[in-house]
Design a protein around this motif. Structure first.
Motif, PDB file in Angstrom:
ATOM      1  N   ALA A 146      -0.321  -6.877  17.756  1.00 25.92           N
ATOM      2  CA  ALA A 146      -0.252  -7.054  16.246  1.00 25.92           C
ATOM      3  C   ALA A 146      -0.998  -8.555  16.107  1.00 25.92           C
ATOM      4  O   ALA A 146      -0.871  -9.557  16.906  1.00 25.92           O
ATOM      5  CB  ALA A 146       1.274  -7.346  15.998  1.00 25.92           C
ATOM      6  N   TYR A 147      -2.062  -8.352  15.153  1.00 24.12           N
ATOM      7  CA  TYR A 147      -2.962  -9.594  14.664  1.00 24.12           C
ATOM      8  C   TYR A 147      -2.680 -10.065  13.534  1.00 24.12           C
ATOM      9  O   TYR A 147      -2.566  -9.146  12.580  1.00 24.12           O
ATOM     10  CB  TYR A 147      -4.432  -8.961  14.892  1.00 24.12           C
ATOM     11  N   TYR A 148      -2.138 -11.370  13.396  1.00 27.58           N
ATOM     12  CA  TYR A 148      -1.866 -11.864  12.079  1.00 27.58           C
ATOM     13  C   TYR A 148      -2.889 -12.879  11.978  1.00 27.58           C
ATOM     14  O   TYR A 148      -2.857 -13.954  12.684  1.00 27.58           O
ATOM     15  CB  TYR A 148      -0.379 -12.428  12.042  1.00 27.58           C
ATOM     16  N   PHE A 149      -3.709 -12.538  10.932  1.00 27.76           N
ATOM     17  CA  PHE A 149      -4.884 -13.597  10.790  1.00 27.76           C
ATOM     18  C   PHE A 149      -4.313 -14.515   9.322  1.00 27.76           C
ATOM     19  O   PHE A 149      -3.979 -14.022   8.492  1.00 27.76           O
ATOM     20  CB  PHE A 149      -6.301 -12.953  10.348  1.00 27.76           C
ATOM     21  N   HIS A 150      -4.714 -15.859   9.474  1.00 28.69           N
ATOM     22  CA  HIS A 150      -4.092 -16.725   8.410  1.00 28.69           C
ATOM     23  C   HIS A 150      -4.998 -17.784   8.354  1.00 28.69           C
ATOM     24  O   HIS A 150      -5.832 -18.111   9.081  1.00 28.69           O
ATOM     25  CB  HIS A 150      -2.468 -16.959   8.548  1.00 28.69           C
ATOM     26  N   ALA A 151      -4.890 -18.707   7.180  1.00 25.86           N
ATOM     27  CA  ALA A 151      -5.475 -19.777   6.965  1.00 25.86           C
ATOM     28  C   ALA A 151      -4.768 -20.921   7.522  1.00 25.86           C
ATOM     29  O   ALA A 151      -3.672 -20.912   8.047  1.00 25.86           O
ATOM     30  CB  ALA A 151      -5.557 -20.122   5.354  1.00 25.86           C
ATOM     31  N   THR A 152      -5.387 -22.142   7.471  1.00 24.59           N
ATOM     32  CA  THR A 152      -4.792 -23.306   8.119  1.00 24.59           C
ATOM     33  C   THR A 152      -3.322 -23.807   7.276  1.00 24.59           C
ATOM     34  O   THR A 152      -2.284 -23.840   8.063  1.00 24.59           O
ATOM     35  CB  THR A 152      -5.687 -24.338   8.269  1.00 24.59           C
ATOM     36  N   ARG A 153      -3.370 -23.711   6.061  1.00 22.15           N
ATOM     37  CA  ARG A 153      -2.563 -24.080   5.025  1.00 22.15           C
ATOM     38  C   ARG A 153      -1.789 -22.761   4.506  1.00 22.15           C
ATOM     39  O   ARG A 153      -2.589 -22.010   4.115  1.00 22.15           O
ATOM     40  CB  ARG A 153      -3.187 -25.062   4.066  1.00 22.15           C
ATOM     41  N   ARG A 154      -0.679 -22.811   4.994  1.00 19.13           N
ATOM     42  CA  ARG A 154       0.094 -21.541   4.535  1.00 19.13           C
ATOM     43  C   ARG A 154       1.341 -21.800   3.663  1.00 19.13           C
ATOM     44  O   ARG A 154       2.033 -22.756   3.988  1.00 19.13           O
ATOM     45  CB  ARG A 154       0.647 -20.782   5.888  1.00 19.13           C
ATOM     46  N   CYS A 155       1.756 -21.097   2.856  1.00 22.16           N
ATOM     47  CA  CYS A 155       2.839 -20.821   1.939  1.00 22.16           C
ATOM     48  C   CYS A 155       4.117 -20.680   2.803  1.00 22.16           C
ATOM     49  O   CYS A 155       3.798 -19.797   3.988  1.00 22.16           O
ATOM     50  CB  CYS A 155       2.728 -20.126   0.664  1.00 22.16           C
ATOM     51  N   VAL A 156       5.286 -20.419   2.205  1.00 22.21           N
ATOM     52  CA  VAL A 156       6.469 -19.968   2.865  1.00 22.21           C
ATOM     53  C   VAL A 156       6.358 -18.455   3.084  1.00 22.21           C
ATOM     54  O   VAL A 156       6.810 -17.953   4.197  1.00 22.21           O
ATOM     55  CB  VAL A 156       7.514 -20.327   2.091  1.00 22.21           C
ATOM     56  N   THR A 157       5.480 -17.760   2.348  1.00 27.59           N
ATOM     57  CA  THR A 157       5.559 -16.292   2.550  1.00 27.59           C
ATOM     58  C   THR A 157       4.659 -16.222   3.618  1.00 27.59           C
ATOM     59  O   THR A 157       5.120 -15.234   4.644  1.00 27.59           O
ATOM     60  CB  THR A 157       4.990 -15.625   1.244  1.00 27.59           C
ATOM     61  N   CYS A 158       3.606 -16.647   3.820  1.00 25.95           N
ATOM     62  CA  CYS A 158       2.558 -16.566   4.975  1.00 25.95           C
ATOM     63  C   CYS A 158       3.421 -16.881   6.060  1.00 25.95           C
ATOM     64  O   CYS A 158       3.336 -16.344   7.308  1.00 25.95           O
ATOM     65  CB  CYS A 158       1.426 -17.627   4.938  1.00 25.95           C
ATOM     66  N   GLN A 159       4.255 -17.917   6.274  1.00 21.77           N
ATOM     67  CA  GLN A 159       5.043 -18.400   7.339  1.00 21.77           C
ATOM     68  C   GLN A 159       5.986 -17.169   7.715  1.00 21.77           C
ATOM     69  O   GLN A 159       6.401 -17.033   8.868  1.00 21.77           O
ATOM     70  CB  GLN A 159       5.645 -19.562   7.125  1.00 21.77           C
ATOM     71  N   ALA A 160       6.678 -16.644   6.810  1.00 21.97           N
ATOM     72  CA  ALA A 160       7.615 -15.682   6.935  1.00 21.97           C
ATOM     73  C   ALA A 160       7.031 -14.229   7.344  1.00 21.97           C
ATOM     74  O   ALA A 160       7.696 -13.682   8.331  1.00 21.97           O
ATOM     75  CB  ALA A 160       8.418 -15.319   5.357  1.00 21.97           C
ATOM     76  N   LYS A 214       6.979 -15.222  11.178  1.00 22.31           N
ATOM     77  CA  LYS A 214       8.388 -15.250  11.668  1.00 22.31           C
ATOM     78  C   LYS A 214       8.767 -13.891  11.936  1.00 22.31           C
ATOM     79  O   LYS A 214       9.268 -13.458  12.825  1.00 22.31           O
ATOM     80  CB  LYS A 214       9.084 -16.354  11.003  1.00 22.31           C
ATOM     81  N   VAL A 215       8.928 -12.981  10.784  1.00 18.45           N
ATOM     82  CA  VAL A 215       9.550 -11.755  10.851  1.00 18.45           C
ATOM     83  C   VAL A 215       8.834 -10.909  11.595  1.00 18.45           C
ATOM     84  O   VAL A 215       9.652 -10.162  12.349  1.00 18.45           O
ATOM     85  CB  VAL A 215       9.656 -11.129   9.198  1.00 18.45           C
ATOM     86  N   THR A 216       7.436 -10.753  11.727  1.00 13.51           N
ATOM     87  CA  THR A 216       6.861 -10.106  12.804  1.00 13.51           C
ATOM     88  C   THR A 216       7.310 -10.313  13.980  1.00 13.51           C
ATOM     89  O   THR A 216       7.469  -9.348  14.803  1.00 13.51           O
ATOM     90  CB  THR A 216       5.271  -9.873  12.476  1.00 13.51           C
ATOM     91  N   LYS A 217       7.164 -11.380  14.281  1.00 15.35           N
ATOM     92  CA  LYS A 217       7.604 -11.749  15.701  1.00 15.35           C
ATOM     93  C   LYS A 217       9.069 -11.411  16.091  1.00 15.35           C
ATOM     94  O   LYS A 217       9.188 -10.869  17.168  1.00 15.35           O
ATOM     95  CB  LYS A 217       7.385 -13.287  15.994  1.00 15.35           C
ATOM     96  N   LEU A 257       4.946  -8.256   0.725  1.00 16.98           N
ATOM     97  CA  LEU A 257       5.864  -7.915  -0.300  1.00 16.98           C
ATOM     98  C   LEU A 257       7.488  -7.974   0.077  1.00 16.98           C
ATOM     99  O   LEU A 257       8.211  -8.295  -0.746  1.00 16.98           O
ATOM    100  CB  LEU A 257       5.652  -6.507  -0.607  1.00 16.98           C
ATOM    101  N   ASN A 258       7.578  -7.754   1.626  1.00 16.42           N
ATOM    102  CA  ASN A 258       8.975  -7.632   2.128  1.00 16.42           C
ATOM    103  C   ASN A 258       9.395  -8.811   2.992  1.00 16.42           C
ATOM    104  O   ASN A 258      10.517  -8.989   3.195  1.00 16.42           O
ATOM    105  CB  ASN A 258       9.041  -6.275   2.602  1.00 16.42           C
ATOM    106  N   ALA A 259       8.531  -9.596   3.527  1.00 18.39           N
ATOM    107  CA  ALA A 259       8.883 -10.493   4.598  1.00 18.39           C
ATOM    108  C   ALA A 259      10.142 -11.334   4.358  1.00 18.39           C
ATOM    109  O   ALA A 259      10.920 -11.731   4.791  1.00 18.39           O
ATOM    110  CB  ALA A 259       7.783 -11.181   5.346  1.00 18.39           C
ATOM    111  N   ARG A 260       9.912 -12.029   3.001  1.00 16.33           N
ATOM    112  CA  ARG A 260      11.085 -13.114   2.404  1.00 16.33           C
ATOM    113  C   ARG A 260      12.041 -12.337   1.919  1.00 16.33           C
ATOM    114  O   ARG A 260      12.968 -12.824   1.724  1.00 16.33           O
ATOM    115  CB  ARG A 260      10.004 -13.927   1.606  1.00 16.33           C
ATOM    116  N   THR A 261      11.606 -11.518   1.041  1.00 16.84           N
ATOM    117  CA  THR A 261      12.615 -10.754  -0.002  1.00 16.84           C
ATOM    118  C   THR A 261      13.490  -9.794   0.559  1.00 16.84           C
ATOM    119  O   THR A 261      14.740  -9.455   0.275  1.00 16.84           O
ATOM    120  CB  THR A 261      11.983 -10.337  -1.356  1.00 16.84           C
ATOM    121  N   ASN A 262      12.962  -8.868   1.625  1.00 19.13           N
ATOM    122  CA  ASN A 262      13.488  -7.735   2.107  1.00 19.13           C
ATOM    123  C   ASN A 262      13.018  -7.453   3.655  1.00 19.13           C
ATOM    124  O   ASN A 262      12.483  -6.709   4.064  1.00 19.13           O
ATOM    125  CB  ASN A 262      13.288  -6.541   1.359  1.00 19.13           C
ATOM    126  N   PRO A 263      13.296  -8.692   4.315  1.00 16.74           N
ATOM    127  CA  PRO A 263      12.814  -8.592   5.781  1.00 16.74           C
ATOM    128  C   PRO A 263      13.148  -7.231   6.620  1.00 16.74           C
ATOM    129  O   PRO A 263      12.581  -6.797   7.554  1.00 16.74           O
ATOM    130  CB  PRO A 263      13.202  -9.735   6.628  1.00 16.74           C
TER     131      PRO A 263
END
Length: 144
Positions: free
Chosen positions: A49-63, A66-69, A123-129
């Protein structure tokens, strides 16, 4: 006057979309291209599983991370490798070009098979993990 109003509405809408695409503060684990290459070699042909992201991340990006891990640990222990890659800090990472990544992206990879779960994750990591975890599990199970 109607054209001016329409132009202003479109400009405002574009600004809102642009701002929402940017992400907020977070502390990020840094991986170099060498570390990613070594991790790829260490995991061999298994599912990754590869998660590519920016340096600055919102709570959804962080979720998403976290939920994937959590889901990978719950369902697969250490059998599925997870790599979080800051595409700004590690802009020379060969995986960015290999998978044509240019934004926040969650990919599940097994050999030549690549599944993009970015939309489901955001769509789901924060609202419906639980829904996202189930989608992640069914995707990985179908790729084994």
């Amino acid at each position: 006057m109607k054209k001016l109003t329409l132009i202003l509405i479109i400009a405002l809408w574009a600004g809102v979309l642009s701002a929402s695409a940017q992400c907020c503060d977070s502390k990020v684990a840094e991986l170099t291209s060498t570390e990613v290459t070594l991790a790829e070699q260490a995991t061999g042909a298994g599912v990754k599983a590869y998660y590519f992201h920016a340096t600055r991340r919102c709570v959804t990006c962080q979720a998403v991370e976290k939920v994937t891990k959590e889901a990978l640990k719950e369902h697969y222990g250490d059998q599925v490798a997870f790599l979080s890659i800051d595409r700004e800090e590690d802009s020379e990472n060969p995986l960015l070009e290999k998978y044509k990544v240019n934004g926040q992206t969650l990919l599940i990879v097994s050999g030549d098979k690549v599944k993009n779960l970015t939309n489901d994750a955001f769509l789901n990591a924060r609202t419906n993990p639980d829904k996202f975890k189930a989608k992640l599990k069914s995707t990985i199970d179908s790729m084994k």
